[in-house]
Design a protein around this motif. Structure first.
Motif, mmCIF file in Angstrom:
data_model
loop_
_atom_site.group_PDB
_atom_site.id
_atom_site.type_symbol
_atom_site.label_atom_id
_atom_site.label_comp_id
_atom_site.label_asym_id
_atom_site.label_seq_id
_atom_site.Cartn_x
_atom_site.Cartn_y
_atom_site.Cartn_z
ATOM 1 N N ASP A 63 7.979 -25.479 -16.972
ATOM 2 C CA ASP A 63 8.498 -26.465 -17.923
ATOM 3 C C ASP A 63 9.725 -27.118 -17.295
ATOM 4 O O ASP A 63 10.743 -26.465 -17.074
ATOM 5 C CB ASP A 63 8.860 -25.801 -19.246
ATOM 6 C CG ASP A 63 7.636 -25.281 -19.978
ATOM 7 O OD1 ASP A 63 6.554 -25.878 -19.819
ATOM 8 O OD2 ASP A 63 7.761 -24.273 -20.702
ATOM 9 N N ARG A 67 11.719 -33.535 -15.796
ATOM 10 C CA ARG A 67 10.535 -34.357 -16.051
ATOM 11 C C ARG A 67 10.193 -34.425 -17.533
ATOM 12 O O ARG A 67 9.343 -35.216 -17.936
ATOM 13 C CB ARG A 67 9.325 -33.804 -15.288
ATOM 14 C CG ARG A 67 9.347 -33.905 -13.785
ATOM 15 C CD ARG A 67 8.771 -35.192 -13.212
ATOM 16 N NE ARG A 67 7.985 -35.980 -14.125
ATOM 17 C CZ ARG A 67 6.666 -35.823 -14.331
ATOM 18 N NH1 ARG A 67 5.988 -34.898 -13.657
ATOM 19 N NH2 ARG A 67 6.033 -36.586 -15.185
ATOM 20 N N ARG A 68 10.807 -33.578 -18.365
ATOM 21 C CA ARG A 68 10.530 -33.554 -19.804
ATOM 22 C C ARG A 68 9.075 -33.209 -20.103
ATOM 23 O O ARG A 68 8.500 -33.681 -21.081
ATOM 24 C CB ARG A 68 10.877 -34.914 -20.460
ATOM 25 C CG ARG A 68 12.274 -35.436 -20.205
ATOM 26 C CD ARG A 68 13.326 -34.538 -20.842
ATOM 27 N NE ARG A 68 14.620 -35.208 -20.953
ATOM 28 C CZ ARG A 68 15.573 -35.166 -20.016
ATOM 29 N NH1 ARG A 68 15.351 -34.509 -18.888
ATOM 30 N NH2 ARG A 68 16.724 -35.781 -20.206
ATOM 31 N N THR A 69 8.474 -32.384 -19.239
ATOM 32 C CA THR A 69 7.082 -32.011 -19.436
ATOM 33 C C THR A 69 6.767 -30.792 -18.589
ATOM 34 O O THR A 69 7.610 -30.319 -17.810
ATOM 35 C CB THR A 69 6.138 -33.175 -19.045
ATOM 36 O OG1 THR A 69 4.803 -32.863 -19.432
ATOM 37 C CG2 THR A 69 6.189 -33.439 -17.549
ATOM 38 N N THR A 70 5.574 -30.260 -18.733
ATOM 39 C CA THR A 70 5.124 -29.170 -17.881
ATOM 40 C C THR A 70 4.634 -29.746 -16.563
ATOM 41 O O THR A 70 3.844 -30.693 -16.544
ATOM 42 C CB THR A 70 3.999 -28.378 -18.563
ATOM 43 O OG1 THR A 70 4.492 -27.833 -19.793
ATOM 44 C CG2 THR A 70 3.519 -27.248 -17.664
ATOM 45 N N ASN A 144 12.668 -39.552 -17.645
ATOM 46 C CA ASN A 144 11.922 -38.841 -16.613
ATOM 47 C C ASN A 144 12.689 -38.923 -15.289
ATOM 48 O O ASN A 144 12.981 -40.019 -14.805
ATOM 49 C CB ASN A 144 10.536 -39.475 -16.465
ATOM 50 C CG ASN A 144 9.688 -38.774 -15.423
ATOM 51 O OD1 ASN A 144 9.917 -37.606 -15.090
ATOM 52 N ND2 ASN A 144 8.711 -39.479 -14.887
#
Length: 298
Positions: A63, A67-70, A144
């Motif tokens: 996580d 990148r604010r994501t997996t 991002n």
């Protein structure tokens, strides 16, 4: 009835369509000269993936705050080596529309790695990671930030996995080629303060470079200020003490800009017969991997 002439013509049209599709995705440009040169066989042969075994792969995800994501990743070892070996590492940054699997699926880079080491280059690993399909590997207005992910999350993860990150390299193609150059240019301060982790070499294949904001592909930058902040031209101090190799095909839309940056940085590499295609990138991978492996393995 399908005549030989019709068959040849149909094959040529299909080849041109394939080249145009890749070029349009990565550059937003459909160069007429490139189409003609490809049909006439003036763009050089496609690289052929070596007939050698791929080495072990360690794949996973984490996580990412940056990148604010997996984010998915893969660590590729040459055949005969594995996670127990404390190898130096080269980060691999994918092109537009890709992810951490593209280097293997599109380029066969895992087998090129084995072939490079078998030919005498000091052994090293490759580490691929998701940078975002159209992020262009720099901080965007939506938050991002692939650069933060690389420096603050991915490199520490690689060190925890037993890789030697004290002298690492960076390799990328197209969007990732630009990203690799930008990463080095913006992190020159690491070398000034002498940290335990620093880039010593960068290789770029067909880097997506624009000199003027009016020419950029839509979506590559948020606005003109983002473009100016994210330039690699005019940052020679950022590449001090870093070995640089830039290769680009003569019929690539980025050929002129790549040549200008290569001259500005006194980098090695060159312009060869080629297009903005995976076939060209595969052909040039052996030279790039030998260059990077020799630098990080010293």
């Amino acid at each position: 009835m399908l005549t030989r002439r019709t068959f040849v013509r149909t094959g040529a049209v299909a080849a041109v369509a394939g080249v145009a599709a890749v070029t349009a995705l990565e550059t937003g440009v459909l160069p007429g000269r490139a189409r003609v040169h490809d049909v006439l066989g003036l763009t050089g042969p496609d690289g052929v993936v070596p007939d050698v075994p791929a080495g072990p792969v360690v794949a996973g995800s984490f996580d990412s705050f940056g990148r604010r994501t997996t984010v998915g990743y893969s660590i590729l070892y040459p055949d005969g080596f594995g996670p127990a070996d404390e190898l130096p590492v080269v980060l691999v940054l994918h092109g537009r529309g890709g992810d951490h699997t593209s280097a293997v699926d599109d380029l066969g880079i895992d087998r090129y790695l084995t072939a490079t080491v078998r030919e005498g280059t000091p052994p090293f690993a490759l580490a691929t990671v998701d940078g975002g399909r159209d992020s262009y590997w720099h901080r965007r207005a939506d938050g991002n930030d692939p650069g933060f992910m690389l420096g603050q999350e991915f490199l520490p993860l690689l060190a925890e996995r037993g890789l030697n990150t004290s002298r690492y390299g960076v390799l990328g193609w197209s969007m990732g080629g630009y990203g690799a150059l930008l990463w080095v240019a913006l992190h020159y301060w690491q070398r000034r303060v002498g940290p335990a982790v620093r880039a010593v070499a960068v290789g770029a294949l067909s880097p997506a470079l624009w000199r003027d904001y009016a020419d950029v592909q839509p979506g590559a930058f948020d606005d003109v200020r983002d473009f100016e902040r994210s330039q690699v031209f005019g940052r020679p101090s950022g590449f001090r003490d870093v070995a640089v190799r830039i290769d680009c095909g003569r019929d690539d839309p980025f050929a002129e800009a790549a040549a200008a940056l290569r001259q500005e940085l006194n980098a090695v590499g060159g312009q060869q017969a080629g297009l903005h295609t995976p076939g060209y990138w595969r052909r040039m991978l052996p030279d790039q991997l030998r260059f990077l492996g020799a630098k990080v393995g010293r």
